[in-house]
Design a protein around this motif. Structure first.
Motif, PDB file in Angstrom:
ATOM      1  N   LEU A  13     -15.869 -34.244  25.795  1.00 32.71           N
ATOM      2  CA  LEU A  13     -16.730 -34.398  26.965  1.00 32.71           C
ATOM      3  C   LEU A  13     -15.977 -34.143  28.252  1.00 32.71           C
ATOM      4  O   LEU A  13     -16.534 -33.702  29.242  1.00 32.71           O
ATOM      5  CB  LEU A  13     -17.323 -35.810  26.995  1.00 32.71           C
ATOM      6  N   SER A 179     -28.387 -26.242  27.856  1.00 32.60           N
ATOM      7  CA  SER A 179     -27.525 -26.444  29.020  1.00 32.60           C
ATOM      8  C   SER A 179     -26.107 -26.705  28.515  1.00 32.60           C
ATOM      9  O   SER A 179     -25.913 -27.155  27.391  1.00 32.60           O
ATOM     10  CB  SER A 179     -28.022 -27.633  29.838  1.00 32.60           C
ATOM     11  N   GLN A 181     -24.199 -29.061  29.249  1.00 32.73           N
ATOM     12  CA  GLN A 181     -24.100 -30.489  28.929  1.00 32.73           C
ATOM     13  C   GLN A 181     -24.647 -30.766  27.537  1.00 32.73           C
ATOM     14  O   GLN A 181     -24.057 -31.484  26.744  1.00 32.73           O
ATOM     15  CB  GLN A 181     -24.857 -31.297  30.006  1.00 32.73           C
ATOM     16  N   MET A 182     -25.791 -30.146  27.220  1.00 33.39           N
ATOM     17  CA  MET A 182     -26.404 -30.329  25.909  1.00 33.39           C
ATOM     18  C   MET A 182     -25.457 -29.825  24.828  1.00 33.39           C
ATOM     19  O   MET A 182     -25.292 -30.445  23.778  1.00 33.39           O
ATOM     20  CB  MET A 182     -27.744 -29.578  25.872  1.00 33.39           C
ATOM     21  N   LEU A 185     -22.684 -32.307  24.262  1.00 33.85           N
ATOM     22  CA  LEU A 185     -23.135 -33.498  23.541  1.00 33.85           C
ATOM     23  C   LEU A 185     -23.403 -33.184  22.074  1.00 33.85           C
ATOM     24  O   LEU A 185     -23.102 -33.979  21.191  1.00 33.85           O
ATOM     25  CB  LEU A 185     -24.395 -34.062  24.213  1.00 33.85           C
ATOM     26  N   LEU A 186     -23.938 -31.994  21.823  1.00 33.22           N
ATOM     27  CA  LEU A 186     -24.201 -31.597  20.442  1.00 33.22           C
ATOM     28  C   LEU A 186     -22.885 -31.507  19.661  1.00 33.22           C
ATOM     29  O   LEU A 186     -22.827 -31.865  18.481  1.00 33.22           O
ATOM     30  CB  LEU A 186     -24.926 -30.256  20.440  1.00 33.22           C
ATOM     31  N   THR A 188     -20.381 -33.389  20.041  1.00 31.59           N
ATOM     32  CA  THR A 188     -19.954 -34.742  19.648  1.00 31.59           C
ATOM     33  C   THR A 188     -20.810 -35.278  18.507  1.00 31.59           C
ATOM     34  O   THR A 188     -20.311 -35.984  17.650  1.00 31.59           O
ATOM     35  CB  THR A 188     -20.025 -35.741  20.829  1.00 31.59           C
ATOM     36  N   THR A 189     -22.100 -34.906  18.486  1.00 33.92           N
ATOM     37  CA  THR A 189     -22.937 -35.487  17.426  1.00 33.92           C
ATOM     38  C   THR A 189     -22.784 -34.753  16.101  1.00 33.92           C
ATOM     39  O   THR A 189     -23.110 -35.299  15.062  1.00 33.92           O
ATOM     40  CB  THR A 189     -24.428 -35.510  17.830  1.00 33.92           C
ATOM     41  N   LEU A 190     -22.324 -33.504  16.122  1.00 33.88           N
ATOM     42  CA  LEU A 190     -22.196 -32.754  14.876  1.00 33.88           C
ATOM     43  C   LEU A 190     -20.769 -32.708  14.342  1.00 33.88           C
ATOM     44  O   LEU A 190     -20.550 -32.306  13.209  1.00 33.88           O
ATOM     45  CB  LEU A 190     -22.698 -31.308  15.051  1.00 33.88           C
ATOM     46  N   HIS A 191     -19.801 -33.099  15.148  1.00 32.21           N
ATOM     47  CA  HIS A 191     -18.415 -32.773  14.783  1.00 32.21           C
ATOM     48  C   HIS A 191     -17.964 -33.453  13.504  1.00 32.21           C
ATOM     49  O   HIS A 191     -17.105 -32.953  12.800  1.00 32.21           O
ATOM     50  CB  HIS A 191     -17.458 -33.114  15.921  1.00 32.21           C
ATOM     51  N   ASP A 193     -19.549 -33.815  10.740  1.00 35.53           N
ATOM     52  CA  ASP A 193     -20.206 -33.341   9.525  1.00 35.53           C
ATOM     53  C   ASP A 193     -19.946 -31.841   9.379  1.00 35.53           C
ATOM     54  O   ASP A 193     -20.587 -31.033  10.048  1.00 35.53           O
ATOM     55  CB  ASP A 193     -21.712 -33.625   9.634  1.00 35.53           C
ATOM     56  N   LEU A 195     -20.703 -29.435   7.383  1.00 31.92           N
ATOM     57  CA  LEU A 195     -21.814 -28.518   7.106  1.00 31.92           C
ATOM     58  C   LEU A 195     -22.559 -28.181   8.396  1.00 31.92           C
ATOM     59  O   LEU A 195     -22.798 -27.019   8.721  1.00 31.92           O
ATOM     60  CB  LEU A 195     -22.766 -29.167   6.093  1.00 31.92           C
ATOM     61  N   PHE A 196     -22.897 -29.220   9.154  1.00 29.34           N
ATOM     62  CA  PHE A 196     -23.654 -29.011  10.388  1.00 29.34           C
ATOM     63  C   PHE A 196     -22.765 -28.398  11.471  1.00 29.34           C
ATOM     64  O   PHE A 196     -23.188 -27.513  12.212  1.00 29.34           O
ATOM     65  CB  PHE A 196     -24.238 -30.346  10.874  1.00 29.34           C
ATOM     66  N   ALA A 199     -22.121 -24.571  10.792  1.00 30.61           N
ATOM     67  CA  ALA A 199     -23.333 -23.765  10.982  1.00 30.61           C
ATOM     68  C   ALA A 199     -23.655 -23.662  12.469  1.00 30.61           C
ATOM     69  O   ALA A 199     -24.011 -22.589  12.970  1.00 30.61           O
ATOM     70  CB  ALA A 199     -24.503 -24.372  10.210  1.00 30.61           C
ATOM     71  N   ALA A 200     -23.510 -24.758  13.187  1.00 33.26           N
ATOM     72  CA  ALA A 200     -23.823 -24.752  14.615  1.00 33.26           C
ATOM     73  C   ALA A 200     -22.840 -23.877  15.373  1.00 33.26           C
ATOM     74  O   ALA A 200     -23.219 -23.121  16.279  1.00 33.26           O
ATOM     75  CB  ALA A 200     -23.802 -26.172  15.165  1.00 33.26           C
TER      76      ALA A 200
ATOM     77  N   ILE B 390     -28.969 -25.524   5.816  1.00 34.35           N
ATOM     78  CA  ILE B 390     -28.174 -25.632   7.043  1.00 34.35           C
ATOM     79  C   ILE B 390     -27.300 -24.380   7.170  1.00 34.35           C
ATOM     80  O   ILE B 390     -26.088 -24.418   7.022  1.00 34.35           O
ATOM     81  CB  ILE B 390     -27.362 -26.937   7.072  1.00 34.35           C
ATOM     82  N   PRO B 392     -26.498 -20.965   9.828  1.00 28.76           N
ATOM     83  CA  PRO B 392     -26.527 -20.835  11.294  1.00 28.76           C
ATOM     84  C   PRO B 392     -27.948 -20.628  11.842  1.00 28.76           C
ATOM     85  O   PRO B 392     -28.373 -21.330  12.749  1.00 28.76           O
ATOM     86  CB  PRO B 392     -25.639 -19.616  11.542  1.00 28.76           C
ATOM     87  N   LEU B 395     -30.283 -23.736  11.204  1.00 28.12           N
ATOM     88  CA  LEU B 395     -29.940 -24.871  12.054  1.00 28.12           C
ATOM     89  C   LEU B 395     -30.308 -24.577  13.508  1.00 28.12           C
ATOM     90  O   LEU B 395     -30.808 -25.453  14.221  1.00 28.12           O
ATOM     91  CB  LEU B 395     -28.453 -25.211  11.926  1.00 28.12           C
ATOM     92  N   LEU B 448     -31.045 -34.360  20.648  1.00 31.00           N
ATOM     93  CA  LEU B 448     -29.771 -34.793  20.064  1.00 31.00           C
ATOM     94  C   LEU B 448     -30.002 -35.730  18.888  1.00 31.00           C
ATOM     95  O   LEU B 448     -29.310 -35.653  17.870  1.00 31.00           O
ATOM     96  CB  LEU B 448     -28.914 -35.478  21.138  1.00 31.00           C
TER      97      LEU B 448
END
Lengths: 386, 458
Positions: A13, A179, A181-182, A185-186, A188-191, A193, A195-196, A199-200, B390, B392, B395, B448
Motif C-alpha cells: 500500500l 483505479s 487505489q483499487m 487493494l486488490l 492485498t486481498t489476492l496476494h 492465494d 491461484l487468484f 490469474a489476476a 480462475i 486470467p 477472473l 473487493l
C-alpha cells in the motif's frame, strides 16, 4: 514473467504506483518460432460455392438461379469471388490470399453444426475430450512452449485450442478498468492465494497491453470482429505464434445474399485488420479460415442453402502462395455430387492445415499424421507455403 | 463433526444473505430438504408438457415455412415462425431468471445446490433452436422432483425424457436385426448407452467393457421420441433376443419394462454408488476428497438403495465435509447467485429484468467468466476444477462484474465495512476487512469483498 516479484502484503500500500506489479506490463516469455498461424473458425457452415464461385462449371448457374447474381468478381476464367470479398481483391491479386475448394473434415452425413464443429476442432472423428483440440496437440508436440505462444481469443469456447498444452484465452470485450487505489487493494486481498494472485497478475498484464495497443478500440457488435483482429494482431506482434477465434453468422438457410454478405464482410474486415495490425509480421503469417461443412449445391426455396458436405477453405497471409483456387474440383453434375446434393469433398481440410503447419513450423509429417491429426493421410503437398 | 453455519450456507448452500438466516444445524437442513419445495412454489418453472410453444408447434411452423417458400404464404409463415421463436426465447429467459432467483432467495439453499448438481450430472444440451427453451423444463420434470427421492427414479425420468432421448440420439438407434433395422440397413447408435454407463452410472472406472455398452445399446433400442406421439417404444426397432449387461440377463421381450428393469439394477450397482459418492464429494467438498468421506456416502447409498435424502444426510454428517480448508471455488453461476444473495437482491427485481438488463447482469458476464448459460461443451457438464474457472480472463470478468454490476439490482449499495461480514461471515480475513474499509468508493469496497478468495472459495 517472474511471479515471485509479486511479493506483497499491506506494505504494498505504501509503494509507489510504478513499483506495483499490477500496474506494470509484464514481459511475456518467448516462443521458439518466428512464423505465425491464425485459425479462424467460421461457425454456421460457410457456403463455399457462393464465397468462391465456380462460374466456369457448366452446372453452377442451374443450381444457383438467384444466388449467382452475375456480380461475382472474376479472378480467372473459371473462378469468381463473392462480391462481398471485394475489399480483399487487392490481396488476392498480390498473391496474399487464396482458397482451397472441395474440401471438408471427415465428418459425414449428420450435418449437425455442433457435431461438425466438434470434428473440425478436435481434428478427428474420435471425440475424446481429453485429447483436446488440434491446435493444442500441435503446441504439445513442441517442447518449451509457454502459455503466451498460443491464444484462444473471444468468448466462443474454441475447443480447437483446449487441452493439456499451455495456452491463454482472452476476449477483448473483457476489460479491467480499475483505479490505481483499487488495484493496490486488490493486490492485498489476492496476494495470499496463488491461484487468484497469478490469474489476476496475468489478467492485468493483458488488459494493460490492450489499453496501450488499442487506444480507443471500437466497441459494440458491429466492431467486435475488428476488435478480435486488433487484439490478435497485437498479441502476434509480441510473443504469440498461434491464435484462434471464430466468426459466426454463416448459417444462411434463407435470404443468403444479404446474410452471407454480412458474414463475408466481417471476415474481409478481420483479415484486413490483421494485415494492417501485423505490419511487417504479415509476411510471416498464415491465416486459415475453416468451417464445419459446406452447404447444399442446390439453392433452396428460400434463396438460401441447407447443410451440406464439401466446401471451401479461404486463406490469407504473406507466408502463403495466394492468387489461386487450389484443390481438385469434382464438378457439380448430379452424378458428381455427394449424395446427389452436396459438393463432393476431394480433399481434407486437415491435410491443408497439416501441410501449412509443416511449412510454417518445420513439423515432421509424421508428427502431424500421428500426433496432431491421428490417422490422417496427408496426401501430396498442395504447395501453399512460399 | 464441527458444524459451522457459514460453511453450511456457502459450501452446501447458495451463500450468506442479509435477510435469510444461515442453517443452524444439519437436522435443520435436512428438515427443510425433506419438506415442501418452497422456492419452486414461489418461482415456478413449467415442465416440458406444459411449455408453450411446444416442440411440435416449432416443428410445424418450420415445416410450414419451408413448404410455403416461393408461394404467397411465404411471408405469413415466416412471420409465424419468428413469433414462435420470440415466444420460446421469452420462456427460456423467464426460466433462467427463475432458476437464478431461486438460488438468490431460497431458504433451502441445499436443494438449489443439489438440483444444479444433478442437472449437471445429467447434462443435456439443445441440438437446435426449437429445443433451447426446453432445457430448464427438463430439470423441472426429471431432476428437481427427485433430488430427495430415489436415484433410480431420477434415472428413469431422465432416460425417458424427450430431451435426453434427443440429446444422445436415442431415436436414431435401431436394432440391426430388428424388422426396421433389416429393412433400413442401419443399426445401433451407442451414444446414450455409453454415456449412461460412463457418466451417469458406473463411472469411467466402473468395470464395464465395450460388450456392456453394445448390449446396453441393444437393450435401449425401441425407445424413441416423436414430436407428435411423445416418448414411445417401437417394438419393430428393438433388437431381438436377450441382452446381458454387467453380468445380468434381461428378457428378450421387446417392451419398455426391460429398460426400466435394467436401469433399476444399474442404479444399485456398487460402482454406481461409488461413482456418485465421489462426484458429490468432488462437487461439494474438494477436487480430491477424503477417501473416508467418499466411502461414507457410498455406504449410505448402498444401505438405503440409492435414497438421495439419505445420501445428502451422509454428505452432511461426515466431519471431512466441514473442513476449514476451502478447497472449492464457486462456479460462475454460483458466484453470481451468491453475490446477488449477499447484496440482498429481491426475486422480483431479477424477474423484472428485461432482455438488456439480463444480458448485462447475467448472460454476457457468465459467458465471459467461462460458463455460457446452458452451453457446457459436452455431456460431462461443467468442470469441477478451480483452475478451469480462475483463468486470467475468467477472473477479470469476475472482477469487472463485481465492480460494475452490483448497483444494477439494489437501490443502495451496502456499506462495504458491513458487507464483509454479510457476505463472508464473522471470520472474514483481517486484510480484507482493512481493504474494504480503505476503498475510495463504495462500489470498489463491494468489489473487493466479492472478488476476494474468502468469498469465491467455499
Amino acid at each position: 514473467m517472474d511471479r515471485r516479484r509479486f511479493i506483497l502484503g499491506s506494505a504494498a500500500l505504501g509503494c509507489s504506483a510504478a513499483a506495483s506489479p499490477f500496474l506494470t506490463p509484464v514481459a511475456l516469455a518467448s516462443g521458439p518460432w518466428d512464423n505465425r498461424l491464425v485459425v479462424i473458425v467460421l461457425r454456421g457452415a460457410m457456403d463455399g460455392l457462393d464465397a468462391v464461385r465456380p462460374l466456369g462449371d457448366p452446372d453452377y448457374a442451374g443450381l444457383r438461379p438467384t444466388l449467382n447474381d452475375g456480380k461475382g468478381l472474376a479472378v480467372d476464367d473459371y473462378w469468381a469471388l463473392n462480391p462481398a470479398l471485394s475489399p480483399l481483391l487487392p490481396l488476392w491479386q498480390a498473391g496474399e490470399m487464396g482458397a482451397v475448394h472441395a474440401v471438408s473434415t471427415p465428418y459425414r452425413d449428420g450435418r449437425s453444426h455442433f457435431d461438425g464443429q466438434d470434428v473440425l476442432e478436435a481434428g478427428s472423428l474420435r471425440l475424446d475430450g481429453d485429447a483436446g483440440g488440434w491446435l493444442n496437440r500441435m503446441v504439445a508436440t513442441v517442447p518449451g512452449m509457454t502459455a503466451e505462444t498460443a491464444y484462444a481469443i473471444g468468448q466462443d469456447r474454441m475447443a480447437i485450442m483446449t487441452g493439456p498444452a499451455p495456452h491463454l484465452r482472452w476476449s477483448p470485450e473483457v476489460t479491467l478498468e480499475m483505479s490505481p487505489q483499487m488495484r493496490r487493494l486488490l493486490e492485498t486481498t489476492l496476494h495470499g492465494d496463488p491461484l487468484f494472485r497469478d490469474a489476476a497478475l496475468q489478467a492485468v498484464a493483458i488488459a494493460d497491453g490492450m489499453a496501450v495497443d488499442d487506444d480507443g478500440m471500437a466497441t459494440g457488435n458491429a466492431a467486435s470482429a475488428t476488435a478480435l483482429a486488433e487484439f490478435t494482431a497485437a498479441r502476434l506482434r509480441e510473443e504469440t505464434r498461434i491464435a484462434s477465434f471464430s466468426i459466426n453468422g454463416w448459417d444462411t438457410h434463407a435470404g443468403q445474399a444479404g446474410n452471407l454478405s454480412r458474414a463475408i464482410g466481417q471476415l474481409a474486415q478481420t483479415i484486413l485488420t490483421l494485415r494492417d495490425g501485423l505490419g511487417p509480421v504479415w509476411d510471416r503469417t498464415a491465416v486459415l479460415c475453416m468451417t464445419e461443412f459446406g452447404r447444399t449445391a442446390r439453392e433452396n426455396g428460400t434463396r438460401g442453402t441447407d447443410h451440406g458436405t464439401g466446401g471451401a477453405l479461404i486463406y490469407a497471409g504473406g507466408a502463403l502462395r495466394g492468387g489461386q483456387v487450389a484443390g481438385r474440383w469434382p464438378g457439380l453434375s448430379e452424378a458428381a455430387l455427394y449424395d446427389r446434393r452436396d459438393l463432393m469433398p476431394t480433399g481434407d481440410v486437415r491435410a491443408v492445415a497439416g501441410w501449412i503447419m509443416r511449412g510454417l513450423f518445420g513439423l515432421d509429417a509424421d508428427v502431424i499424421a500421428q500426433s496432431v491429426f491421428p490417422g490422417l493421410d496427408l496426401g501430396t503437398d498442395p504447395g501453399l507455403i512460399l | 463433526m464441527t458444524f459451522d453455519s457459514t460453511i453450511a450456507a456457502t459450501r452446501f448452500g447458495t451463500g450468506l444473505s442479509p435477510v435469510i438466516e444461515p442453517p443452524w444445524d444439519v437436522d435443520g437442513m435436512l428438515v427443510l430438504l425433506s419438506g415442501p419445495d418452497r422456492a419452486a412454489e414461489r418461482l415456478p418453472i413449467t415442465g416440458m408438457a406444459g411449455t408453450v410453444p411446444s416442440m411440435r408447434d416449432m416443428q410445424q411452423a418450420t415445416r410450414a415455412r419451408r413448404e410455403a417458400a416461393g408461394t404467397p404464404r411465404q411471408e405469413v409463415t415466416t412471420e409465424a415462425l419468428r413469433g414462435l421463436n420470440r415466444e420460446a426465447n421469452a420462456v427460456r429467459g423467464h426460466n433462467i431468471r427463475s432458476t437464478i432467483a431461486r438460488g438468490v432467495i431460497a431458504q433451502d439453499g441445499l436443494r438449489e445446490r443439489l438440483t444444479l448438481f444433478w442437472a449437471d450430472h445429467f447434462t443435456v444440451l439443445a441440438k437446435n433452436s426449437a429445443q433451447r427453451h426446453m432445457l430448464t423444463p427438463f430439470v423441472s420434470d426429471a431432476i428437481r422432483p427427485h433430488v430427495t427421492g430415489r436415484f433410480g427414479d431420477m434415472l428413469k425420468a431422465v432416460v425417458m425424457h424427450p430431451m435426453m432421448i434427443l440429446y444422445l440420439d436415442q431415436s436414431r438407434s435401431l436394432g440391426p436385426n430388428s424388422p426396421q433395422g433389416l429393412q433400413a440397413g442401419r443399426g445401433l447408435n451407442e451414444n446414450l448407452a455409453r454415456e449412461l454407463l460412463e457418466l451417469h452410472l458406473l463411472g469411467p472406472q466402473g468395470g464395464y467393457g465395450q460388450a456392456d455398452v453394445t448390449q446396453m445399446a441393444e437393450l435401449l433400442t425401441g425407445l424413441a421420441y416423436d414430436a407428435d406421439a411423445g416418448v414411445i417404444y417401437r417394438p419393430r426397432w428393438a433388437e431381438p433376443g436377450a441382452e446381458v449387461v454387467m453380468g445380468r440377463r434381461y428378457a428378450a421381450e421387446a417392451e419398455i419394462g426391460t429398460i426400466h428393469a435394467a436401469l433399476d439394477d444399474l442404479a444399485l450397482q456398487p460402482a454406481t454408488a461409488r461413482h456418485i459418492a465421489l462426484k458429490l464429494a468432488v462437487h461439494f467438498v474438494a477436487e480430491t476428497p477424503d477417501a473416508a468421506l467418499v466411502d461414507h456416502i457410498a455406504g449410505a447409498y448402498v444401505a438405503s438403495g440409492g435414497d438421495l435424502l439419505a445420501v445428502a444426510a451422509a454428505l452432511l454428517e461426515h466431519p471431512a465435509s466441514w473442513s476449514h480448508t476451502r478447497a472449492k471455488v464457486r462456479r460462475p453461476d454460483l458466484f453470481v447467485i451468491a453475490a446477488l444473495r449477499a447484496l440482498g437482491t429481491r426475486a422480483d427485481a431479477l424477474m423484472a429484468l428485461n432482455t438488456g438488463g439480463f444480458g448485462r447482469l447475467i448472460d454476457r458476464p457468465l459467458a465471459a467468466m467461462g460458463q455460457p448459460i446452458e452451453r457446457p461443451i459436452g455431456p460431462d457438464g461443467w468442470s469441477e476444477a478451480a483452475a478451469t474457472w480462475i483463468t486470467p480472463q475468467n477472473l477479470a470478468a469476475r472482477i469487472t462484474w463485481a465492480l460494475q454490476r452490483p448497483g444494477d439490482v439494489v437501490d443502495r449499495l451496502p456499506d462495504p465495512r458491513a458487507f464483509v461480514v454479510t457476505a463472508i461471515g464473522p471470520d472474514a480475513p483481517a486484510d480484507l476487512v482493512f481493504a474494504a474499509a480503505a476503498a475510495e468508493k463504495q462500489a470498489d469496497g463491494i468489489a473487493l469483498v466479492l472478488t476476494s478468495p474468502a468469498f469465491q472459495r467455499i
